[in-house]
Design a protein around this motif. Structure first.
Motif, PDB file in Angstrom:
ATOM      1  N   UNK A   1       0.823  -1.206   0.000  1.00 57.74           N
ATOM      2  CA  UNK A   1       0.000   0.000   0.000  1.00 57.74           C
ATOM      3  C   UNK A   1       0.856   1.254   0.000  1.00 57.74           C
ATOM      4  N   UNK A   2       0.284   2.328  -0.492  1.00 55.62           N
ATOM      5  CA  UNK A   2       0.903   3.649  -0.399  1.00 55.62           C
ATOM      6  C   UNK A   2       0.486   4.379   0.881  1.00 55.62           C
TER       7      UNK A   2
ATOM      8  N   UNK B   1       3.073   7.488   3.161  1.00 56.50           N
ATOM      9  CA  UNK B   1       2.338   8.604   3.749  1.00 56.50           C
ATOM     10  C   UNK B   1       1.219   9.139   2.882  1.00 56.50           C
ATOM     11  N   UNK B   2       0.599   8.270   2.074  1.00 53.54           N
ATOM     12  CA  UNK B   2      -0.420   8.727   1.129  1.00 53.54           C
ATOM     13  C   UNK B   2      -1.765   8.048   1.396  1.00 53.54           C
TER      14      UNK B   2
ATOM     15  N   UNK C   1       0.812   9.957  -7.318  1.00 50.21           N
ATOM     16  CA  UNK C   1       1.644   8.775  -7.107  1.00 50.21           C
ATOM     17  C   UNK C   1       2.942   8.867  -7.898  1.00 50.21           C
ATOM     18  N   UNK C   2       2.866   9.348  -9.128  1.00 47.77           N
ATOM     19  CA  UNK C   2       4.063   9.514  -9.951  1.00 47.77           C
ATOM     20  C   UNK C   2       5.036  10.514  -9.310  1.00 47.77           C
ATOM     21  N   UNK C   3       4.500  11.594  -8.745  1.00 45.97           N
ATOM     22  CA  UNK C   3       5.359  12.566  -8.059  1.00 45.97           C
ATOM     23  C   UNK C   3       6.011  11.937  -6.834  1.00 45.97           C
ATOM     24  N   UNK C   4       5.243  11.157  -6.092  1.00 44.21           N
ATOM     25  CA  UNK C   4       5.802  10.503  -4.901  1.00 44.21           C
ATOM     26  C   UNK C   4       6.912   9.525  -5.281  1.00 44.21           C
TER      27      UNK C   4
END
Length: 375
Positions: free
Chosen positions: A231-232, A237-238, A273-276
């Protein structure tokens, strides 16, 4: 090498070598899938029928003028989230085609039960104390649940598991590191089940980033019946994005893609998600800091009068046995500190589950717990 678990083991150690899985590849998997799912013709969305680049999109009945937020939110997102999966592949060391993204791990659990379990006929096995949503989604899908409790050491009872499996057992769910106990299940025990159970074995690794153990996602080629969930929501932290992950054989992923909603991961979530994923070192820093604070919190709790035992943890929380769980929970709540009361959970009697907070939050918690006796 990139990693989102800077503490994991990199060698296989003394773990037993996997043998021939009884699943037997496609033929075995075909036996497990519900008959109506085999016959299901999945919905074909506009974005699933076209791939590539274009300048004019007139296929999906979208608002061609944009949206109040940003022009591109008027377009449907990639239904299979390939950009996110490809970027994750470099970090997770799992091929993109072996991934499925869900609207939180909860959707992943629901998809697995819906794909493989016939209502009122097949059953799943869980090992309490464990994550509650396995049972919830089984009941939603009208699938019976068999409970095989962990031992008092919070490990698998292999003999009881063997006795519980019957011809209609389709899925066994393991949570490792386990919620709410925090410990990792013995790897050799999970491998024993993988080698001897002819159904689907799900290893839920929501907290794996806080453990030194390597992920079972590295074992997919050895075990065709293995499904790994991550999981994210935790180390990344998402939690607010609701983004869960499944790693499994391409055959299993294809079945789950067949029944998932066509656009289950929205465009904003995919972009964030891509930025993370571009900020992996920040995530690894947070993981190391959480583990450091976890160890400090263990020491402080062990020096607190109302604490009787702090159980070992490979997660970002601690299971703590206290003198009076109900009273201490209420006392902390009245001081604005919220923990989880696990007093009524099997094998967790008298326990609170406490998430590792910031240094300031942990200090506030310890101060309040030490003032409990004098209140």
């Amino acid at each position: 090498m990139q990693t989102d678990n800077p503490n994991k083991e990199t060698s296989k150690g003394e773990a037993s070598q996997p043998g021939q899985s009884p699943l037997g590849g496609w033929g075995g998997l075909d036996r497990l899938v519900r008959e109506n799912i085999k016959k299901l013709k999945p919905y074909s969305s506009a974005r699933s029928e076209f791939s590539g680049s274009a300048s004019v999109f007139l296929d999906a009945n979208e608002n061609s003028f944009g949206s109040p937020l940003t022009k591109w939110y008027n377009r449907y997102p990639d239904p299979l989230q390939w950009d996110v999966k490809r970027k994750m592949a470099a970090i997770k060391k799992v091929e993109a085609e072996n991934m499925l993204l869900g609207n939180g791990s909860d959707e992943c659990i629901d998809l697995l039960i819906r794909a493989f379990c016939d209502p009122q006929r097949d059953n799943i096995i869980i090992c309490p104390p464990t994550y509650g949503m396995y049972e919830v989604y089984a009941h939603i899908n009208d699938v019976p649940v068999k409970e095989v409790p962990l031992t008092t050491a919070y490990q698998l009872d292999l003999e009881a598991l063997e006795g519980a499996v019957d011809a209609h057992t389709k899925i066994i769910f393991f949570c490792s590191p386990n919620n709410p106990t925090g410990n990792s299940l013995d790897r050799e025990d999970i491998e024993m089940v993988l080698n001897n159970f002819d159904g689907i074995v799900v290893v839920d690794e929501a907290y794996i980033n806080y453990s030194k153990l390597r992920s079972f996602a590295t074992e997919l080629k050895d075990y065709p019946n293995l499904v790994v969930m991550q999981t994210f929501s935790k180390a990344w932290g998402l939690a607010a994005l609701r983004l869960g992950m499944i790693f499994a054989s391409k055959e299993i992923v294809d079945i789950l893609n067949k029944i998932k909603p066509p656009y289950n991961i929205n465009q904003a979530t995919q972009e964030l998600a891509l930025k993370a994923l571009d900020n992996l070192e920040d995530v690894n820093t947070m993981i190391r800091e959480t583990i450091k604070l976890r160890e400090e919190l263990v020491k402080e709790l062990n020096n607190t009068a109302c604490v009787q035992n702090v159980f070992p943890s490979d997660a970002n929380f601690l299971l703590v046995k206290v003198s009076d769980a109900n009273a201490i929970y209420s006392y902390l709540r009245d001081k604005g500190i919220i923990v989880r009361n696990r007093n009524n959970v099997l094998l967790c009697e008298g326990c609170l589950r406490i998430t590792v907070g910031t240094e300031r939050e942990n200090l506030d918690l310890i101060t309040a717990m030490r003032s409990f006796q004098s209140a």
